[in-house]
Each structure stands twice: as structure tokens, then as C-alpha cells.
Design an enzyme around this catalytic site. Structure first.
Site, mmCIF file in Angstrom:
data_model
loop_
_atom_site.group_PDB
_atom_site.id
_atom_site.type_symbol
_atom_site.label_atom_id
_atom_site.label_comp_id
_atom_site.label_asym_id
_atom_site.label_seq_id
_atom_site.Cartn_x
_atom_site.Cartn_y
_atom_site.Cartn_z
ATOM 1 N N ASN A 1 6.856 103.370 35.920
ATOM 2 C CA ASN A 1 5.996 102.366 36.132
ATOM 3 C C ASN A 1 4.687 102.699 36.037
ATOM 4 O OD1 ASN A 1 6.304 104.082 38.266
ATOM 5 N ND2 ASN A 1 5.251 102.538 39.752
ATOM 6 N N MET A 2 3.778 101.607 35.350
ATOM 7 C CA MET A 2 2.288 101.994 35.262
ATOM 8 C C MET A 2 1.399 100.843 35.810
ATOM 9 S SD MET A 2 0.647 102.108 31.538
ATOM 10 C CE MET A 2 0.298 103.912 31.626
ATOM 11 N N GLU A 3 0.451 101.179 36.508
ATOM 12 C CA GLU A 3 -0.617 100.355 37.107
ATOM 13 C C GLU A 3 -2.096 100.730 36.426
ATOM 14 O OE1 GLU A 3 -0.041 101.534 41.128
ATOM 15 O OE2 GLU A 3 1.968 100.617 41.296
ATOM 16 N N CYS B 1 12.165 92.430 36.797
ATOM 17 C CA CYS B 1 12.987 93.476 36.099
ATOM 18 C C CYS B 1 14.329 92.691 35.779
ATOM 19 C CB CYS B 1 13.010 94.655 36.441
ATOM 20 S SG CYS B 1 11.327 95.402 36.511
ATOM 21 N N HIS C 1 6.537 97.655 34.654
ATOM 22 C CA HIS C 1 7.741 98.395 35.660
ATOM 23 C C HIS C 1 8.542 99.226 34.708
ATOM 24 C CE1 HIS C 1 7.789 94.804 38.752
ATOM 25 N NE2 HIS C 1 6.559 94.664 37.872
ATOM 26 N N CYS D 1 13.477 95.305 40.842
ATOM 27 C CA CYS D 1 12.937 93.880 41.519
ATOM 28 C C CYS D 1 13.455 92.616 40.683
ATOM 29 C CB CYS D 1 11.493 93.934 41.271
ATOM 30 S SG CYS D 1 10.752 93.703 39.836
ATOM 31 N N GLU E 1 11.454 99.840 34.446
ATOM 32 C CA GLU E 1 12.738 99.122 33.411
ATOM 33 C C GLU E 1 12.295 98.734 31.957
ATOM 34 O OE1 GLU E 1 12.209 98.741 36.828
ATOM 35 O OE2 GLU E 1 14.087 98.449 37.600
HETATM 36 ZN ZN ZN Z 1 10.536 95.703 38.305
#
Ligand code: ZN
Length: 292
Positions: free
Chosen positions: A88-90, A131, A101, A128, A103
Site C-alpha cells: 500500500n501507498m499513501e 479492493c 492499496h 477491503c 492488492e
Molecule cells: Zn484495499
């Protein structure tokens, strides 16, 4: 080896660590070939699913999560037999909707590497809803398996009564080969990389065939293709995909020196504002833009 891997090697079983460590050199592209997988299976004496679960800390080590501090790793099995990491990357200071996300990251990694589908995805936390919907767009959505530390099931079991491309009369699917007729004249390698990626993007709902190419200070180029979704919001914009892929390959997003967005001039939407918003989180690079 990238320092992010050195930090977590002690989370792997010793028999696995000794064999995987030499595979994590500076040229590691966040994926394992069939030969490498066979070596890892033999050394660890694990079954394939257990091996992927054991390798998840390597994927999660690629996470960039300055907001949530929640580190998610995923491994997608490409139809070729190759395994692809994702994390994941924010983007600090920008809207949460820009987030990628794990995935999505692993699937993008597989797609950008030439895969036309994935058979299974292994994740360290349950996917989630975003995804699940994103994966329901895949060419292999009907047969795709989702593997978690304590269970394995089909995507369709995780997403009953699903909404998907067929509900909008679309028979195409994400990761199916795309060849859009976009052309422009240029001798700029970065522009041509973005154009080639845009031709392979997936946008059956808006026809906004689009891609971003990022150039780093060391000369490396990483691309992201637009990946659209029947439910619209889970679509993955090209800037996010390019950033996620670059980070998986060990690049530092603070080292981006040029960013090019190419998109179809006849599309119903534009990626321009969204791409600029993400770029703001990376520094002072101006977006170079061409509609073709
Ligand atoms: Zn997700």
C-alpha cells in the site's frame, strides 16, 4: 539490497532467508521467476501457498504509509507462473482517495510486467471492499482465489451479489491486452514511454486512455497505466500506478525529475488535475501534458 528488506529479513524462516537474500539485490524488480520460486520451495520445504504467506513481510516492507502506519503486503500469482509483490501507498498531505492499496499495487506490477491475468492473490490482511471491487474487474475475476493467513477462498465468495463490467454491457476486462490507436510524433524517450503505456491502458467507461511516465534522477523510467473500474471510484489513476511501481522497484519518489501524462483527447474525463495533486506530494516537479 534495499535497506527496507534488510530490516525485516529476521521475520523469515532461516531456511527461506538464506535462499531469498541473494535474490534481493539492487536489480530486484519485486517479483520472483518460476526458477526462483522452485529454489525457494525446495529450500523452505513449504507448500506454494505457505511460501507466499512466508514471503509477505518482503511485500509489506515496500509499504509507504505515512498516514495510517498500517503496512499491507500482497503477492499476485501471474498466469505465467511468476509472483509479483505489492504494497500500500499513501501520499502525505493529499486526499486519502489518492491511496494505492496493496492488492492494486501487486496487480499493477503483474500487468505492467506483461501478465494478462492473475490466478491467486495472497494478502496479510483481508481485502477491503474497494479492493474486492477492483479485483472484480480482472480478466480472471471469476476464478481468482484470495489467500489470507487463516483462510483461502474465491474472490466471488468475498464479493457475493457483485456488480461488474457486464452490468454496464462491457465484455472487456482489466489485464486483457489493450491496443489503443494513440499516436504522436516525438523523439523524447519519456514521452514515448508514456504513449506506449497509454496505448495499453484500460478505460472502457470513459475512453480516457491514459498513462504517466516518471523519470528519476538516475535516469530510470517507470510508467503507470490508467486502470478503470465499473464502480468508477476504485479505478486506479496512472500517476498512482507509476508511483507504486517505481517504489516497488526501489526508487525514491523524492528523486523524480520529470513527469509526463499522455491521454486520449477524445476521452470523457481527464487525469490532469488528479495527477498534479499527487505530484504536489512529491515536490516541485511540473506535470508535462499532452492530449493525443
Ligand atoms: Zn484495499
Amino acid at each position: 539490497m534495499h535497506p527496507r528488506f534488510a530490516k525485516i529479513l529476521d521475520q523469515l524462516p532461516t531456511s527461506l532467508r538464506d535462499v531469498v537474500t541473494p535474490m534481493l539485490g539492487d536489480d530486484f524488480a519485486a517479483s520472483f521467476s518460476q526458477d526462483q520460486i522452485q529454489q525457494l520451495l525446495a529450500a523452505s520445504q513449504l507448500a506454494e501457498r505457505e511460501l507466499r504467506l512466508a514471503l509477505l513481510p518482503l511485500a509489506a516492507a515496500c509499504s509507504v504509509a505515512p498516514i495510517s502506519r498500517f503496512f499491507v503486503g500482497a503477492i499476485a500469482c501471474g498466469l505465467s507462473g511468476r509472483w509479483y509483490l505489492g504494497a500500500n501507498m499513501e501520499f502525505a498531505g493529499q486526499g486519502l482517495f489518492h491511496s494505492v492499496h496493496a492488492e492494486q499495487s501487486a496487480i499493477s506490477n503483474a500487468w505492467l510486467s506483461g501478465e494478462t491475468g492473475i490466478s491467486e492473490i495472497t494478502v496479510n490482511y483481508t481485502p477491503c471492499g474497494h479492493c474486492r471491487q477492483f479485483m472484480n474487474e480482472l480478466s480472471t475475476a471469476k476464478a481468482l482465489k484470495v489467500s489470507l493467513p487463516d483462510t483461502i477462498s474465491t474472490l466471488q465468495a468475498f464479493l457475493p451479489h457483485s456488480f461488474g463490467p457486464a452490468d454496464l454491457d462491457i465484455s472487456d476486462a482489466l489485464m486483457s491486452p489493450q491496443h489503443h490507436d494513440l499516436t504522436l510524433s516525438s523523439d523524447d524517450a519519456l514521452v514515448l514511454a508514456a504513449l506506449a503505456a497509454a496505448r495499453q491502458s484500460y478505460a472502457p467507461y470513459s475512453q480516457d486512455f491514459a498513462a504517466v511516465a516518471l523519470e528519476f534522477n538516475d535516469g530510470r523510467i517507470f510508467c503507470g497505466r490508467y486502470a478503470e473500474n465499473a464502480a468508477f471510484n476504485p479505478s486506479l489513476p496512472p500517476m498512482q500506478m507509476a508511483c507504486a511501481h517505481a517504489v516497488l522497484n526501489g526508487a525514491d519518489l523524492g528523486e523524480v525529475r520529470r513527469a509526463v501524462l499522455i491521454e486520449n483527447s477524445k476521452g470523457q474525463i481527464s487525469q490532469q488535475d488528479a495527477a498534479r495533486s499527487v505530484l504536489k506530494a512529491l515536490g516541485k516537479v511540473e506535470l508535462e501534458y499532452q492530449a493525443v
